[in-house]
Design an enzyme around this catalytic site. Structure first.
Site, PDB file in Angstrom:
ATOM      1  N   ASP A  18       0.836  -1.207   0.000  1.00 54.54           N
ATOM      2  CA  ASP A  18       0.000   0.000   0.000  1.00 54.54           C
ATOM      3  C   ASP A  18       0.871   1.258   0.000  1.00 54.54           C
ATOM      4  O   ASP A  18       2.008   1.241   0.460  1.00 54.54           O
ATOM      5  CB  ASP A  18      -0.908  -0.027   1.241  1.00 54.54           C
ATOM      6  CG  ASP A  18      -2.110   0.899   1.099  1.00 54.54           C
ATOM      7  OD1 ASP A  18      -2.326   1.437  -0.018  1.00 54.54           O
ATOM      8  OD2 ASP A  18      -2.826   1.103   2.091  1.00 54.54           O
ATOM      9  N   ASN A  66     -11.022  -2.494  -5.334  1.00 53.76           N
ATOM     10  CA  ASN A  66     -10.263  -1.552  -6.172  1.00 53.76           C
ATOM     11  C   ASN A  66     -10.923  -1.295  -7.537  1.00 53.76           C
ATOM     12  O   ASN A  66     -10.594  -0.329  -8.221  1.00 53.76           O
ATOM     13  CB  ASN A  66      -8.810  -2.021  -6.384  1.00 53.76           C
ATOM     14  CG  ASN A  66      -7.943  -1.891  -5.139  1.00 53.76           C
ATOM     15  OD1 ASN A  66      -7.023  -2.682  -4.938  1.00 53.76           O
ATOM     16  ND2 ASN A  66      -8.208  -0.898  -4.302  1.00 53.76           N
TER      17      ASN A  66
HETATM   18  C1  IPE Z   1      -5.500  -2.692  -0.195  1.00 59.99           C
HETATM   19  O1  IPE Z   1      -5.127  -1.372  -0.400  1.00 59.99           O
HETATM   20  C2  IPE Z   1      -5.481  -3.433  -1.488  1.00 59.99           C
HETATM   21  C3  IPE Z   1      -4.174  -3.620  -2.116  1.00 59.99           C
HETATM   22  C4  IPE Z   1      -3.019  -3.310  -1.576  1.00 59.99           C
HETATM   23  C5  IPE Z   1      -4.201  -4.209  -3.404  1.00 59.99           C
HETATM   24  P1  IPE Z   1      -6.217  -0.210  -0.526  1.00 59.99           P
HETATM   25  O2  IPE Z   1      -5.454   1.042  -0.690  1.00 59.99           O
HETATM   26  O3  IPE Z   1      -7.193  -0.554  -1.581  1.00 59.99           O
HETATM   27  O4  IPE Z   1      -6.919  -0.304   0.895  1.00 59.99           O
HETATM   28  P2  IPE Z   1      -7.883   0.738   1.652  1.00 59.99           P
HETATM   29  O5  IPE Z   1      -9.014   1.023   0.744  1.00 59.99           O
HETATM   30  O6  IPE Z   1      -7.074   1.963   1.944  1.00 59.99           O
HETATM   31  O7  IPE Z   1      -8.280   0.032   2.895  1.00 59.99           O
HETATM   32  C1  IPE Z   2      -1.494   0.280  -3.410  1.00 65.84           C
HETATM   33  O1  IPE Z   2      -1.296   1.666  -3.446  1.00 65.84           O
HETATM   34  C2  IPE Z   2      -1.772  -0.301  -4.783  1.00 65.84           C
HETATM   35  C3  IPE Z   2      -3.158  -0.698  -5.006  1.00 65.84           C
HETATM   36  C4  IPE Z   2      -4.114  -0.741  -4.111  1.00 65.84           C
HETATM   37  C5  IPE Z   2      -3.507  -1.134  -6.345  1.00 65.84           C
HETATM   38  P1  IPE Z   2      -2.525   2.663  -3.419  1.00 65.84           P
HETATM   39  O2  IPE Z   2      -2.887   2.979  -4.830  1.00 65.84           O
HETATM   40  O3  IPE Z   2      -3.610   2.187  -2.572  1.00 65.84           O
HETATM   41  O4  IPE Z   2      -1.834   3.945  -2.755  1.00 65.84           O
HETATM   42  P2  IPE Z   2      -2.499   4.955  -1.729  1.00 65.84           P
HETATM   43  O5  IPE Z   2      -3.051   4.147  -0.610  1.00 65.84           O
HETATM   44  O6  IPE Z   2      -3.553   5.702  -2.476  1.00 65.84           O
HETATM   45  O7  IPE Z   2      -1.361   5.823  -1.305  1.00 65.84           O
HETATM   46 MG    MG Z   3      -4.066   2.398  -0.603  1.00 63.16          MG
END
Ligand code: IPE
Ligand code: IPE
Ligand code: MG
Length: 252
Positions: A18, A66
């Site tokens: 993340d 997502n």
């Molecule tokens: C969790 O990250 C999913 C992945 C790392 C693929 P998110 O960024 O989607 O999680 P939330 O929504 O902040 O909980």
């Molecule tokens: C994790 O990074 C990757 C996916 C969930 C696909 P994020 O895209 O969630 O990054 P933040 O949480 O917005 O910083």
């Molecule tokens: Mg995230």
């Protein structure tokens, strides 16, 4: 920094990768640049885990939730995923890595599914680390899917209601044949599970770091593993019980 001991490393490491978006935002870059940089971290960590002899590595790459992100981001992520899988096959062969995917593959675009099938088939004879990508994955969906499948098999007489126990239930999850994670790392400072492996994480050691995924590196991994090595996994027992019977007191 102390050298990492190879003793008592997790057999199965799961990672919630993340913070790609925030990493990019902090640098006034587009979110997708963060995802691109995140792919480089994936390469690095996959190779390092395989070098350290980790048997199972499971990476949360795209959640069922997502799909709700802006269309442009989802499209860019799918394109990146396709490129990653295609370009990684050679490296997986070099490192003796087996490739695997968990999640609702029916939701993924056909071209991605073709790349996945190809990567799974090409690497199926490898005997090293099992690399599992969680794609379009949601743990509640996985549990409901298992329950539905069990109901179908019970209705057709393939199994009886009496035979439904934890072991049988696990066999109906996407992770059948994969032992439960010993250690879970989540980057970027969020302290939540976000619908990842809810059943399987029952007794997993959890580790949260403020480092965003694109900045996570070998040193951060070593730091996390050292933290893991200092923990005592009691599985409900007392510390004394563990000391008396050693490893036998632990769950398999
Ligand atoms: C969790 O990250 C999913 C992945 C790392 C693929 P998110 O960024 O989607 O999680 P939330 O929504 O902040 O909980
Ligand atoms: C994790 O990074 C990757 C996916 C969930 C696909 P994020 O895209 O969630 O990054 P933040 O949480 O917005 O910083
Ligand atoms: Mg995230």
């Amino acid at each position: 920094m102390d050298k990492l001991s190879k003793e008592n490393l997790p057999r199965h490491l799961a990672v919630i990768m993340d913070g790609n978006g925030r990493w990019a935002k902090q640098r006034m870059l587009r979110r997708i640049v963060g995802h691109q940089k995140g792919v480089e971290t994936v390469r690095l960590i996959v190779e390092e885990c395989s070098r350290l002899g980790i048997a199972y590595l499971t990476l949360f790459a795209f959640s069922a939730e997502n799909w709700l992100r802006p269309k442009t981001e989802v499209k860019a992520l799918m394109a990146l995923l396709k490129k990653y899988i295609r370009s990684e096959i050679a490296r997986m062969m070099q490192n003796n890595i087996r490739f695997n995917v968990i999640g609702d593959r029916g939701e993924l675009p056909a071209d991605i599914n073709r790349e996945i099938d190809e990567a799974i088939a090409r690497t199926s004879g490898n005997s090293g680390m099992l690399l599992t990508l969680a794609l379009s994955y949601g743990a509640r969906q996985e549990i409901v899917h298992a329950a539905r499948q069990i109901a179908i098999d019970a209705a057709s007489g393939k199994i009886t209601a009496d035979s439904i126990d934890e072991e049988l239930f696990s066999d109906y999850l996407y992770t059948d044949r994969i032992p439960e994670p010993d250690f879970l790392i989540r980057t970027s400072g969020e302290m939540r599970i976000s619908n990842f492996l809810l059943w399987q994480l029952a007794y997993t050691e959890l580790y949260f770091t403020d480092v965003n995924w694109p900045d996570f590196d070998r040193n951060e991994l070593a730091k996390a593993f050292r933290d893991y090595q200092a923990r005592e996994r009691r599985f409900g027992k007392t510390s004394d019980q563990l000391r008396v019977s050693g490893a036998d007191a632990r769950r398999p």
